[in-house]
Structure formats: C-alpha cells, structure tokens
Design a protein around this motif. Structure first.
Motif, PDB file in Angstrom:
ATOM      1  N   GLY A 122      28.559  16.061  -5.345  1.00  0.00           N
ATOM      2  CA  GLY A 122      27.727  16.428  -6.481  1.00  0.00           C
ATOM      3  C   GLY A 122      26.269  16.034  -6.311  1.00  0.00           C
ATOM      4  N   VAL A 123      25.958  15.363  -5.201  1.00  0.00           N
ATOM      5  CA  VAL A 123      24.587  14.906  -4.938  1.00  0.00           C
ATOM      6  C   VAL A 123      23.975  15.809  -3.865  1.00  0.00           C
ATOM      7  CG1 VAL A 123      23.156  12.939  -4.266  1.00  0.00           C
ATOM      8  CG2 VAL A 123      25.341  12.552  -5.430  1.00  0.00           C
ATOM      9  N   PRO A 124      22.769  16.362  -4.093  1.00  0.00           N
ATOM     10  CA  PRO A 124      22.170  17.241  -3.082  1.00  0.00           C
ATOM     11  C   PRO A 124      21.844  16.483  -1.792  1.00  0.00           C
ATOM     12  CG  PRO A 124      20.574  16.748  -4.800  1.00  0.00           C
ATOM     13  CD  PRO A 124      21.895  16.207  -5.266  1.00  0.00           C
ATOM     14  N   ALA A 125      21.706  17.233  -0.698  1.00  0.00           N
ATOM     15  CA  ALA A 125      21.519  16.612   0.621  1.00  0.00           C
ATOM     16  C   ALA A 125      20.359  17.237   1.374  1.00  0.00           C
ATOM     17  CB  ALA A 125      22.802  16.750   1.439  1.00  0.00           C
ATOM     18  N   ILE A 126      19.831  16.462   2.322  1.00  0.00           N
ATOM     19  CA  ILE A 126      18.942  16.988   3.366  1.00  0.00           C
ATOM     20  C   ILE A 126      19.524  16.513   4.691  1.00  0.00           C
ATOM     21  CG2 ILE A 126      16.893  17.014   1.880  1.00  0.00           C
ATOM     22  CD1 ILE A 126      15.919  14.509   3.305  1.00  0.00           C
ATOM     23  N   CYS A 127      19.155  17.172   5.790  1.00  0.00           N
ATOM     24  CA  CYS A 127      19.816  16.820   7.050  1.00  0.00           C
ATOM     25  C   CYS A 127      19.014  17.223   8.274  1.00  0.00           C
ATOM     26  CB  CYS A 127      21.204  17.461   7.112  1.00  0.00           C
ATOM     27  SG  CYS A 127      21.171  19.266   7.216  1.00  0.00           S
ATOM     28  N   VAL A 128      19.465  16.687   9.407  1.00  0.00           N
ATOM     29  CA  VAL A 128      18.934  17.050  10.724  1.00  0.00           C
ATOM     30  C   VAL A 128      19.966  17.941  11.405  1.00  0.00           C
ATOM     31  CG1 VAL A 128      18.234  16.197  12.997  1.00  0.00           C
ATOM     32  CG2 VAL A 128      17.625  14.904  10.929  1.00  0.00           C
ATOM     33  N   GLY A 129      19.543  19.136  11.832  1.00  0.00           N
ATOM     34  CA  GLY A 129      20.411  20.019  12.614  1.00  0.00           C
ATOM     35  C   GLY A 129      20.989  21.175  11.817  1.00  0.00           C
ATOM     36  N   ILE A 130      20.911  22.370  12.396  1.00  0.00           N
ATOM     37  CA  ILE A 130      21.449  23.572  11.747  1.00  0.00           C
ATOM     38  C   ILE A 130      22.969  23.473  11.583  1.00  0.00           C
ATOM     39  CG2 ILE A 130      21.542  24.811  13.978  1.00  0.00           C
ATOM     40  CD1 ILE A 130      20.967  26.415  10.507  1.00  0.00           C
ATOM     41  N   LYS A 131      23.653  22.891  12.567  1.00  0.00           N
ATOM     42  CA  LYS A 131      25.116  22.750  12.485  1.00  0.00           C
ATOM     43  C   LYS A 131      25.507  21.764  11.380  1.00  0.00           C
ATOM     44  CE  LYS A 131      26.150  25.522  15.889  1.00  0.00           C
ATOM     45  NZ  LYS A 131      26.861  26.793  15.638  1.00  0.00           N
ATOM     46  N   THR A 132      24.700  20.708  11.216  1.00  0.00           N
ATOM     47  CA  THR A 132      24.938  19.751  10.133  1.00  0.00           C
ATOM     48  C   THR A 132      24.768  20.449   8.789  1.00  0.00           C
ATOM     49  OG1 THR A 132      23.953  18.073  11.579  1.00  0.00           O
ATOM     50  CG2 THR A 132      24.340  17.437   9.295  1.00  0.00           C
ATOM     51  N   LYS A 133      23.719  21.260   8.687  1.00  0.00           N
ATOM     52  CA  LYS A 133      23.464  21.998   7.446  1.00  0.00           C
ATOM     53  C   LYS A 133      24.630  22.930   7.127  1.00  0.00           C
ATOM     54  CE  LYS A 133      21.244  25.794   5.416  1.00  0.00           C
ATOM     55  NZ  LYS A 133      21.245  27.248   5.647  1.00  0.00           N
ATOM     56  N   GLU A 134      25.114  23.653   8.136  1.00  0.00           N
ATOM     57  CA  GLU A 134      26.212  24.588   7.927  1.00  0.00           C
ATOM     58  C   GLU A 134      27.482  23.872   7.486  1.00  0.00           C
ATOM     59  OE1 GLU A 134      26.414  26.630  11.657  1.00  0.00           O
ATOM     60  OE2 GLU A 134      24.686  27.911  11.223  1.00  0.00           O
ATOM     61  N   LEU A 135      27.752  22.705   8.082  1.00  0.00           N
ATOM     62  CA  LEU A 135      28.949  21.937   7.726  1.00  0.00           C
ATOM     63  C   LEU A 135      28.853  21.417   6.287  1.00  0.00           C
ATOM     64  CD1 LEU A 135      31.661  20.809   8.741  1.00  0.00           C
ATOM     65  CD2 LEU A 135      30.426  18.806   9.583  1.00  0.00           C
ATOM     66  N   LEU A 136      27.672  20.964   5.890  1.00  0.00           N
ATOM     67  CA  LEU A 136      27.465  20.501   4.519  1.00  0.00           C
ATOM     68  C   LEU A 136      27.683  21.640   3.523  1.00  0.00           C
ATOM     69  CD1 LEU A 136      24.311  18.266   5.061  1.00  0.00           C
ATOM     70  CD2 LEU A 136      26.474  17.447   4.117  1.00  0.00           C
TER      71      LEU A 136
END
Length: 218
Positions: free
Chosen positions: A69-83
């Motif tokens: 329920g908490v928004p995220a930021i990340c490093v990596g396109i694959k990390t973003k897709e998994l999130l």
C-alpha cells in the motif's frame, strides 16, 4: 568457436538467444542470494528498492501485504516491472542509483524513505540521504553469498552481472586475455586495474549484456 562463461545461470528464454549465437556457452552461479529475517514496524512515505532480490525478499515477508500500500521508487527496469507486477505503485525508476538521487532531489526531497537492500550495497543512497538530511530507515533484506568455482576450460569471454560475481570469480581464477562483458558501469568499475578488455552493456539488464556478447562475436 569462442568459449564464453556466464557467471550466473540464465533463463530458458535467454537460452533461445544463446542457441542462435556462434559461441560455446558455459554457465555457473558464482553468487547466490539468501533472504534475511526482518520486520518493518512503521513504513515511511516511500519504499526504495535497488534490486529485484530486495523485492523478492520483501514479498516473502509477512509485512508485504501492508507494504504494497506504500508507493515505491527503484533502480532498474526489471525491478520496476517486478514491483508493478506485484501491485506496487512505482513513482519513479532509473538505471543507476546515482541517477535516482537526482530524481529524489528534484521530486521527493520532502519525503521519507524505507530503503530495502542487500548486505553488500554501495554508499551512494545512504550518503545522499544523510547529506540532504532526508529521513530514511535501512533494512537489509537479503545476503549475497559467494560460490567460487575454478574454471578448467580456456575462456575467451566472461559475462559479469555484479561486482560480487567478479570477486567470487577472482578467488579461484585470473582474468588475462578474456573479454569481460559487464551489465553496467558499477560492475565495469570493479574491473579497473585488472583488465582493459571490457564491454559494457547498452542497458543494465541481462538481455543487453548477452546482446553485447553476441554482437562482439558475430
């Protein structure tokens, strides 16, 4: 036919690419990931992930339902897709942690962060948070374990996907004339002073690393 070592075992989908290339492909896992036990009492305003491994470890934690329920930021396109695949709202992502500090400074400097990482992590983000007095909690959610192998075969190329894999490889092997294909700049930096035979992938993904390797030997 050039012999190329991948320092991690790749997926069946990647093997379809490999089968179409004119190389003798060898693969071994030189590092492994072990999830850690951790608890999050009170998540901050934004979650921060620097790898898919961190996301997977959080997904295995009982707190994951609340954290989604908490928004995220990340490093990596694959990390973003998994999130995104697992229900997170991803506010921003970049290829490298250094780029992400610029985004945080411009868009999220007034926010606070829960930072999920491994036991071997660079200081880029923690240093940035401290310098700019941005509140953050750090959670070590997985450990990187080295699996050194001694290679008997003469290699022409090596695919590296992390600095830890380079360390593990060098425990029982030397890099001499091999061309080293690196997933990104951070991994390539770990080879400074060891070799100049370095090819960096166009994007920090396994696919791009393999593509750089295949293009080199085409």
């Amino acid at each position: 036919m050039p012999a190329v070592l991948s320092t991690r075992k790749v997926s069946q989908l990647h093997h379809l690419q490999i089968n179409e290339s004119a190389i003798d492909w060898v693969e071994e896992d030189f590092i492994g990931i072990q999830p850690c036990v951790f608890s999050v009492d009170q998540p901050r305003e934004i979650l921060l992930f620097t790898s898919q491994n961190a996301v997977r470890s959080v997904l295995n934690n009982p707190a994951s339902a609340v954290l989604k329920g908490v928004p995220a930021i990340c490093v990596g396109i694959k990390t973003k897709e998994l999130l995104a695949k697992n229900g997170w709202t991803v506010l921003a992502w970049t290829h490298y942690a250094k780029e992400l500090t610029n985004v945080i400074q411009q868009q999220f400097a007034s926010q606070s962060f829960s930072f999920f990482c491994g036991n071997i992590r660079r200081e880029v983000l923690p240093t940035f948070f401290k310098q700019h007095q941005i509140p953050f909690d750090e959670y070590v959610v997985y450990q990187t374990v080295k699996y050194p192998h001694q290679m008997q075969q003469k290699l022409d190329g090596i695919c590296f996907y992390s600095p830890s894999a380079i360390e593990s490889f060098l425990e029982n092997n030397a890099i001499t004339t091999e061309v080293c294909f690196c997933i990104g700049d951070t991994t390539a930096d770990a080879l400074k002073g060891i070799t100049t035979q370095i090819v960096v992938a166009s994007q920090p993904t396994i696919e791009a690393t393999l593509a750089a390797c295949f293009a080199y030997y085409k």
